[in-house]
Design an enzyme around this catalytic site. Structure first.
Site: not given
Length: 527
Positions: A11-12, A32-33, A465
């Site tokens: 999201s970031a 990205e993994a 969250h």
């Protein structure tokens, strides 16, 4: 050497990669993994969230340490492992939080992060699919709108809240969530709008952006007090990516792990693992998540769990494929509310969600209940309980240790007891009460506070969250208000880990807004 290397495409990270490469002179590598699963059925279809949670193809799915505050239970903490990160696996609920959440950030030393400063970035991110409103943006990448399916009990649920003195709100994105409302979602039109298919859709065509999937970040490279890039592992081979600025955006669970493997964190713990200490900072501390309580009843109308079976699934799947509507097209949560656990409070402190389905445990494990049912659950918007993230080892493939006390603070227990009593009244209030035919969970209503506490400690779970583990703020924080890691030049963290305290709701929208503001801060530095 590139201008920016970004660890994590969630999201970031996806937002940063998109905004930074709007300048054609800026070169960015996004690491990205996971894989690119943007076209996967489970990812694109809103109902697919249920199939992805806990599935390590899509989910980091890290099992926490036993938690003595909830009877020694171990909870699985989720996070999206693919392009788009958790925006590709989450429940697609659009929530910004309360305006005072951001006031509290400023009070914690995060100057410039108040509600007036943050609101423009919520608007900038948003592509609102509803009527024009001062509280919504219409030109951003992120599609936000109303549910694509509406269960017939929505009105009854809202009516029961109103008849318990909870006002009906038409707008909850204005910084005040007190009341009951039909929540917005990031799946308008029946398709998930992750940051992978919104922000990155156009950005990935740019020649100045390189995306490396299936690539594990080992650590930040640091030389003479300055970050010089990332060491990554791809196909079993380690290599270094050199960059003028390094951005860690791997989420509240993995960002602190990357920093600690780099020698940034609690000095004693790092030394014990043989990691040379570069900066002694409280990385991994201040771990927060929403703790909650759930109530479920069986009802007299069909819900998403009954009828249920191969025929129903097939019919609803075909409906989604053809028209992008029906049960498969909708986020699970269709009504939300903000409550005050005590009448003298100035703002809501309990977040409530209505889901038109019920889970049964007849065979000893969770499954769709055979009878129609609904579930209403809620959590402490701003929990006082805390935990921490630690390293198990310096191995980048080893999951970090999650050591949290979900109900470690008695104030959270008291809030949930008050909420439980409200839920009991709610289900006995018309127009909802006449639809209830039997209890599902709990089987019996607690008789006193001691029984309520026992139920809460035995059943409470997280909101998925996670936040706060690389908090920004004053001199005692990991980051300064510019999101720079203290004592290390050229290194910033941008994700939910930077929040000094949790926002009062789901974290996706706030994380995207944080990244929008961070991108602007970085662009100002270049100018």
């Amino acid at each position: 050497m590139v201008d920016y290397v970004i660890a994590g495409s969630g999201s970031a990270g996806a937002v940063l990669a998109t905004r930074l490469t709007e300048n054609p002179d800026v070169k960015v590598i996004l690491v990205e993994a996971g894989k690119d699963r943007s076209r996967n059925l489970f990812v694109t279809m809103p109902a697919g969230s249920y199939a992805m949670m806990g599935n390590k193809i899509f989910d980091w799915s890290i099992l926490a340490e036993p938690d003595p505050s909830i009877g020694g239970r171990r909870i699985n903490w989720s996070g999206g492992k693919m392009l788009g990160g958790s925006s590709s696996i989450n429940g697609m609920v659009y929530v910004r939080g309360n305006r005072d959440d951001y006031t509290r950030w400023v009070e914690a030393g995060a100057d410039g992060w108040g509600w007036p400063e943050m609101l423009p970035y919520f608007l900038k991110a948003e592509n609102y699919q509803g009527a024009p409103s001062q509280w919504h943006g219409s030109h951003g990448p992120l599609k936000v709108g109303h549910q694509n399916a509406r269960h017939e009990l929505v009105d009854a649920v809202i009516g029961a809240f109103v008849n318990n003195g909870v006002p009906h709100r038409e707008e909850y994105c204005d910084g005040d969530q007190y009341g009951v409302y039909e929540n917005l979602t990031t799946a308008p039109g029946g398709r998930r709008s992750s940051t992978a298919v919104t922000y990155l859709a156009e950005a990935r065509k740019r020649p100045n952006l390189t995306i490396m999937t299936e690539t594990t970040v080992d650590k930040v490279l640091i030389s003479e007090g300055r970050a010089t890039g990332l060491r990554v592992i791809r196909g079993g081979v380690a290599s270094d990516i050199m960059a003028r600025t390094t951005l860690v955006c791997a989420g509240a669970l993995n960002s602190p792990a990357i920093l600690m493997r780099s020698g940034i964190g609690p000095a004693q713990a790092l030394s014990a693992l043989g990691i040379p200490v570069v900066a002694d900072l409280p990385v991994g501390q201040n771990l927060q998540d929403h703790c909650g309580l759930t109530y479920s009843k069986l009802v007299d109308v069909p819900t998403y769990n009954s009828p249920f079976g191969p025929w129903t699934i097939g019919k609803n799947l075909l409906r989604w494929l053809a028209k992008k509507d029906g049960p498969m097209s909708s986020a699970a949560v269709q009504v939300m509310a903000g409550l005050r656990s005590s009448p003298e409070l100035p703002e809501a402190d309990i977040a409530v969600s209505f889901i038109p389905l019920a889970i049964g445990f007849e065979k000893g494990k969770p499954q769709m209940h055979k009878q129609p049912g609904i579930t209403i659950g809620g959590n402490c918007m701003r929990p006082d309980s805390r935990g921490e993230i630690r390293l198990a080892s310096s191995d980048p493939h080893a999951a970090p240790i999650i050591d949290h006390r979900l109900l470690g603070d008695e104030r959270d227990v008291r809030r949930l007891i008050a909420f439980g009593k409200f839920l009991d009244r709610l289900f006995r209030t018309e127009p909802l009460a006449s639809h209830v035919v039997a209890d599902n969970f709990p089987a019996e209503t607690p008789r006193d506070d001691a029984e309520w506490e026992a139920l809460i400690r035995a059943t409470s779970g997280i909101g998925y969250h996670a936040a706060g583990t690389c908090r920004m703020g004053g001199a005692d924080a990991v980051l300064d208000p510019q999101l720079r890691v203290r004592g290390i030049e050229g290194l910033r963290v941008v994700d939910a880990s930077v929040m000094p305290s949790l926002v009062s709701g789901n974290t996706n929208a706030a994380t995207i807004a944080i990244a929008e503001r961070a991108a602007e801060l970085l662009s100002q530095v270049r100018r």
